[in-house]
Design an enzyme around this catalytic site. Sequence first.
Site, PDB file in Angstrom:
ATOM      1  N   HIS A   1      56.721  45.758  19.557  1.00 16.40           N
ATOM      2  CA  HIS A   1      55.778  46.358  18.626  1.00 16.40           C
ATOM      3  C   HIS A   1      56.178  47.757  18.156  1.00 16.40           C
ATOM      4  O   HIS A   1      55.828  48.150  17.045  1.00 16.40           O
ATOM      5  CB  HIS A   1      54.384  46.398  19.253  1.00 16.40           C
ATOM      6  CG  HIS A   1      53.709  45.059  19.270  1.00 16.40           C
ATOM      7  ND1 HIS A   1      54.230  43.983  19.951  1.00 16.40           N
ATOM      8  CD2 HIS A   1      52.566  44.618  18.690  1.00 16.40           C
ATOM      9  CE1 HIS A   1      53.430  42.938  19.803  1.00 16.40           C
ATOM     10  NE2 HIS A   1      52.414  43.296  19.036  1.00 16.40           N
TER      11      HIS A   1
ATOM     12  N   GLU B   1      45.265  50.716  28.732  1.00 17.77           N
ATOM     13  CA  GLU B   1      46.701  50.872  28.515  1.00 17.77           C
ATOM     14  C   GLU B   1      47.250  52.130  29.180  1.00 17.77           C
ATOM     15  O   GLU B   1      48.001  52.896  28.587  1.00 17.77           O
ATOM     16  CB  GLU B   1      47.026  50.868  27.015  1.00 17.77           C
ATOM     17  CG  GLU B   1      48.489  50.557  26.726  1.00 17.77           C
ATOM     18  CD  GLU B   1      48.756  50.318  25.250  1.00 17.77           C
ATOM     19  OE1 GLU B   1      48.500  49.195  24.782  1.00 17.77           O
ATOM     20  OE2 GLU B   1      49.213  51.248  24.581  1.00 17.77           O
TER      21      GLU B   1
ATOM     22  N   ASN C   1      53.121  45.352  24.311  1.00 14.73           N
ATOM     23  CA  ASN C   1      53.702  45.883  23.076  1.00 14.73           C
ATOM     24  C   ASN C   1      55.190  45.581  22.947  1.00 14.73           C
ATOM     25  O   ASN C   1      55.879  46.215  22.130  1.00 14.73           O
ATOM     26  CB  ASN C   1      53.470  47.395  22.996  1.00 14.73           C
ATOM     27  CG  ASN C   1      52.022  47.732  22.739  1.00 14.73           C
ATOM     28  OD1 ASN C   1      51.434  47.299  21.755  1.00 14.73           O
ATOM     29  ND2 ASN C   1      51.424  48.493  23.638  1.00 14.73           N
TER      30      ASN C   1
ATOM     31  N   ARG D   1      26.042  53.748  17.331  1.00 18.39           N
ATOM     32  CA  ARG D   1      26.766  54.123  18.559  1.00 18.39           C
ATOM     33  C   ARG D   1      27.121  52.918  19.433  1.00 18.39           C
ATOM     34  O   ARG D   1      27.291  53.044  20.633  1.00 18.39           O
ATOM     35  CB  ARG D   1      25.965  55.155  19.370  1.00 18.39           C
ATOM     36  CG  ARG D   1      25.765  56.477  18.645  1.00 18.39           C
ATOM     37  CD  ARG D   1      25.217  57.533  19.585  1.00 18.39           C
ATOM     38  NE  ARG D   1      25.115  58.812  18.902  1.00 18.39           N
ATOM     39  CZ  ARG D   1      24.016  59.240  18.275  1.00 18.39           C
ATOM     40  NH1 ARG D   1      22.936  58.471  18.235  1.00 18.39           N
ATOM     41  NH2 ARG D   1      23.997  60.420  17.697  1.00 18.39           N
TER      42      ARG D   1
ATOM     43  N   HIS E   1      56.081  47.855  14.343  1.00 24.82           N
ATOM     44  CA  HIS E   1      55.164  48.704  13.590  1.00 24.82           C
ATOM     45  C   HIS E   1      55.930  49.639  12.656  1.00 24.82           C
ATOM     46  O   HIS E   1      55.479  49.920  11.531  1.00 24.82           O
ATOM     47  CB  HIS E   1      54.298  49.520  14.548  1.00 24.82           C
ATOM     48  CG  HIS E   1      53.218  48.724  15.204  1.00 24.82           C
ATOM     49  ND1 HIS E   1      52.487  49.191  16.273  1.00 24.82           N
ATOM     50  CD2 HIS E   1      52.729  47.486  14.949  1.00 24.82           C
ATOM     51  CE1 HIS E   1      51.607  48.282  16.637  1.00 24.82           C
ATOM     52  NE2 HIS E   1      51.733  47.241  15.856  1.00 24.82           N
TER      53      HIS E   1
ATOM     54  N   LYS F   1      41.055  46.049  21.681  1.00 28.22           N
ATOM     55  CA  LYS F   1      41.663  47.046  20.794  1.00 28.22           C
ATOM     56  C   LYS F   1      41.128  46.852  19.377  1.00 28.22           C
ATOM     57  O   LYS F   1      41.223  45.759  18.819  1.00 28.22           O
ATOM     58  CB  LYS F   1      43.184  46.924  20.785  1.00 28.22           C
ATOM     59  CG  LYS F   1      43.875  47.564  21.973  1.00 28.22           C
ATOM     60  CD  LYS F   1      45.371  47.561  21.749  1.00 28.22           C
ATOM     61  CE  LYS F   1      46.107  48.285  22.855  1.00 28.22           C
ATOM     62  NZ  LYS F   1      47.566  48.298  22.626  1.00 28.22           N
TER      63      LYS F   1
ATOM     64  N   LYS G   1      47.179  37.498  28.638  1.00 28.10           N
ATOM     65  CA  LYS G   1      46.648  38.771  28.162  1.00 28.10           C
ATOM     66  C   LYS G   1      45.426  39.184  28.970  1.00 28.10           C
ATOM     67  O   LYS G   1      45.254  40.366  29.296  1.00 28.10           O
ATOM     68  CB  LYS G   1      46.294  38.702  26.685  1.00 28.10           C
ATOM     69  CG  LYS G   1      45.833  40.061  26.150  1.00 28.10           C
ATOM     70  CD  LYS G   1      45.926  40.192  24.659  1.00 28.10           C
ATOM     71  CE  LYS G   1      45.652  41.629  24.235  1.00 28.10           C
ATOM     72  NZ  LYS G   1      45.744  41.831  22.768  1.00 28.10           N
TER      73      LYS G   1
ATOM     74  N   GLU H   1      53.749  36.119  18.695  1.00 22.92           N
ATOM     75  CA  GLU H   1      52.961  36.676  19.799  1.00 22.92           C
ATOM     76  C   GLU H   1      52.894  35.704  20.978  1.00 22.92           C
ATOM     77  O   GLU H   1      52.809  36.123  22.126  1.00 22.92           O
ATOM     78  CB  GLU H   1      51.559  37.034  19.326  1.00 22.92           C
ATOM     79  CG  GLU H   1      51.501  38.152  18.293  1.00 22.92           C
ATOM     80  CD  GLU H   1      51.688  39.545  18.893  1.00 22.92           C
ATOM     81  OE1 GLU H   1      51.887  39.656  20.110  1.00 22.92           O
ATOM     82  OE2 GLU H   1      51.614  40.522  18.127  1.00 22.92           O
TER      83      GLU H   1
END
Length: 381
Positions: free
Chosen positions: A261, A250, A258, A135, A265, A157, A240, A199
């Site tokens: 992105h 977010e 993004n 956990r 993606h 993330k 960032k 990036e």
Amino acid sequence: MASLDAAENTEKPASETVRVDLGTRSYDIRIGRNVLEKAGEEIAAVLPGARVAVVVDENVAKLHLGTFEDSLDRAGVHCTAITVPPGESTKCFREFERLCDEILNARLERNDVVVALGGGVIGDLTGFAASAVRRGMAFIQVPTSLLAQVDSSVGGKTGINSRHGKNLIGAFYQPALVLADTAILDTLPPRDFRAGYAEVAKYGLLGDAAFFAWLEENWQGIFDGGPERDEAVARSCQAKADVVAADELEGGRRALLNLGHTFGHALEGAVSYETERLVHGEGVSIGMMLAHEFSEKLGLIGPETVARVEKHLTDVGLPIRITDIPGQLPNVDVFMDLIAQDKKVSRGALTLILTKGIGEAFVEKGVDPYLVSEFLKDKLD
């Protein structure tokens, strides 16, 4: 702002520190050449007495695992290495399950630490496993690619891919420390370095026009490994860190990260994540170009802005067109289905990161899918 840690002696490599300010979960990003050689000291200082499971892919293990293990040995830190296959396909349920089992097999306890030594794939997979095993175990990022150093290792993330799309299964889970050794980047294949640079350029394009102008003048020094490289990584991490501190989960501003992105993606999904055809940073580069061209189509920016972005991405050797991707591509309906699975979609409405100029990106909600579809049809021809 980033602060310079002056070396107390000639043996300790100088490094810059960027702080990610998240209250009790704040952490430092150490940036500099040969930081990896001091990894054991850094980890022992942050997590005294912790044992380590280091996750590394087979390619990075050959280059850097020995240096990392030696540094832990000098600091008296017990280490178990777990090796996984390289490539985007490793971010899957099968490898996630195997990794969790391996961490448990190593008899690590909750107050021990899981370290990701590798690029974005390893960081995403390892962070997700760390968030789940017992956990939640401590987690440290040691990114070995430019893309990971300036983007995926910072901000918490983590996740794996699904047949429905990229990074759709995961968790927000912050590391306890990030160690970004810029000398490691000397070992990257040129294609991977260029892909990571996409990036870096993103940070200038989304919110810092002065940084983008600096990149236009100094990109060669970044590629050559001069002091410009450390500065670019630090400025990217600071950008960032500022956004993550303001919007960790977010809910608003972080979505700006993004830029490019959503399209990128979808492009990765369209080629089934075959890295021979397209790697993530290349998808981001094409995606950023599409975001600027779509912004022009909507009357938000003029052609001179699009031309400036195109010139810089082309100068550094990045792809800028969908048609730059080798092999056959699916039709626009497939692209739209992939875009519809984007994490920024809300109740079926498309959300895109658009721009009003260099450094002036913004979140546009409720974008008409028909406009996007017609735009992509033109780009696929």
